[in-house]
Motif scaffolding. Structure first.
Motif, PDB file in Angstrom:
ATOM      1  N   SER A  10       0.836  -1.192   0.000  1.00 27.30           N
ATOM      2  CA  SER A  10       0.000   0.000   0.000  1.00 27.30           C
ATOM      3  C   SER A  10       0.875   1.247   0.000  1.00 27.30           C
ATOM      4  O   SER A  10       1.835   1.318   0.772  1.00 27.30           O
ATOM      5  N   THR A  33      -5.581   2.564  -0.651  1.00 24.35           N
ATOM      6  CA  THR A  33      -5.170   2.015  -1.941  1.00 24.35           C
ATOM      7  C   THR A  33      -4.240   0.831  -1.694  1.00 24.35           C
ATOM      8  O   THR A  33      -3.355   0.898  -0.840  1.00 24.35           O
ATOM      9  N   ASP A  35      -1.788  -2.111  -3.837  1.00 27.05           N
ATOM     10  CA  ASP A  35      -1.157  -2.497  -5.088  1.00 27.05           C
ATOM     11  C   ASP A  35      -0.878  -3.995  -5.056  1.00 27.05           C
ATOM     12  O   ASP A  35      -0.421  -4.530  -4.037  1.00 27.05           O
ATOM     13  N   ARG A  75      -4.130  -2.392  -9.018  1.00 29.10           N
ATOM     14  CA  ARG A  75      -4.487  -1.465  -7.949  1.00 29.10           C
ATOM     15  C   ARG A  75      -5.942  -1.670  -7.540  1.00 29.10           C
ATOM     16  O   ARG A  75      -6.823  -1.825  -8.374  1.00 29.10           O
ATOM     17  N   GLY A  77      -8.691   0.208  -4.797  1.00 31.80           N
ATOM     18  CA  GLY A  77      -8.833   1.336  -3.893  1.00 31.80           C
ATOM     19  C   GLY A  77     -10.029   2.189  -4.238  1.00 31.80           C
ATOM     20  O   GLY A  77     -10.977   1.709  -4.867  1.00 31.80           O
ATOM     21  N   HIS A  80     -12.586   2.094  -7.498  1.00 35.36           N
ATOM     22  CA  HIS A  80     -12.139   0.946  -8.295  1.00 35.36           C
ATOM     23  C   HIS A  80     -13.257   0.294  -9.097  1.00 35.36           C
ATOM     24  O   HIS A  80     -13.009  -0.284 -10.137  1.00 35.36           O
TER      25      HIS A  80
END
Length: 148
Positions: A10, A33, A35, A75, A77, A80
């Motif tokens: 993150s 968020t 990743d 990603r 978050g 999304h």
């Protein structure tokens, strides 16, 4: 736990680091968020679940369930557009940390699951784990902390 190359990080907090106030239900309840990298071949879908095992409840507290994440997504978050399931607060979407005052440091496990099938609907954390445990190709986590 099946871990090979799948990773979750993150940009919003360090592993084992404190989750900033803006992501908590005490403050702005912004969605963090995440990743994702290293998704294994054969992945049909990713799922993300955030769970606090330190919550004073028999099964802890589920803060986020996200399904329908394409295998090529990097990603997860805010904004999304993936399918969010129920939290233990009773609604879909992110419900940020809100440990009881004086209850000490809680640990928030953000799990990513690479699945060899698609998830039907938007199950609770418990239902997801019961129904899809055999479909997990790999899993990994990042843990954030928070105390009131």
């Amino acid at each position: 736990m099946a871990i090979k190359d799948l990773r979750i990080t993150s940009p919003d907090f360090e592993p084992e680091g404190r989750i900033p106030d803006r992501f908590t239900a005490y403050h702005d309840n912004e969605t963090p968020t995440l990743d994702v990298t290293g998704v294994p071949e054969g992945t049909a879908e990713l799922a993300v679940i955030c769970h606090d095992p330190d919550a004073p409840r028999p099964r802890g507290f589920t803060h986020w369930t996200v399904y329908g994440i394409p295998a090529d997504a990097t990603r997860v978050g805010p904004g999304h557009g993936f399918r969010e399931g129920p939290t233990d607060a009773g609604q879909p979407g992110w419900y940020g940390p809100r440990p009881p005052a004086g209850h000490g440091t809680h640990h928030y496990y953000f799990w990513v699951y690479a699945l060899n099938t698609h998830v039907d609907g938007a199950p609770s954390r418990e239902d997801f784990l019961l129904r899809y445990a055999g479909n997990i190709l790999e899993q990994n986590r990042i843990v954030g902390t928070y105390s009131a």
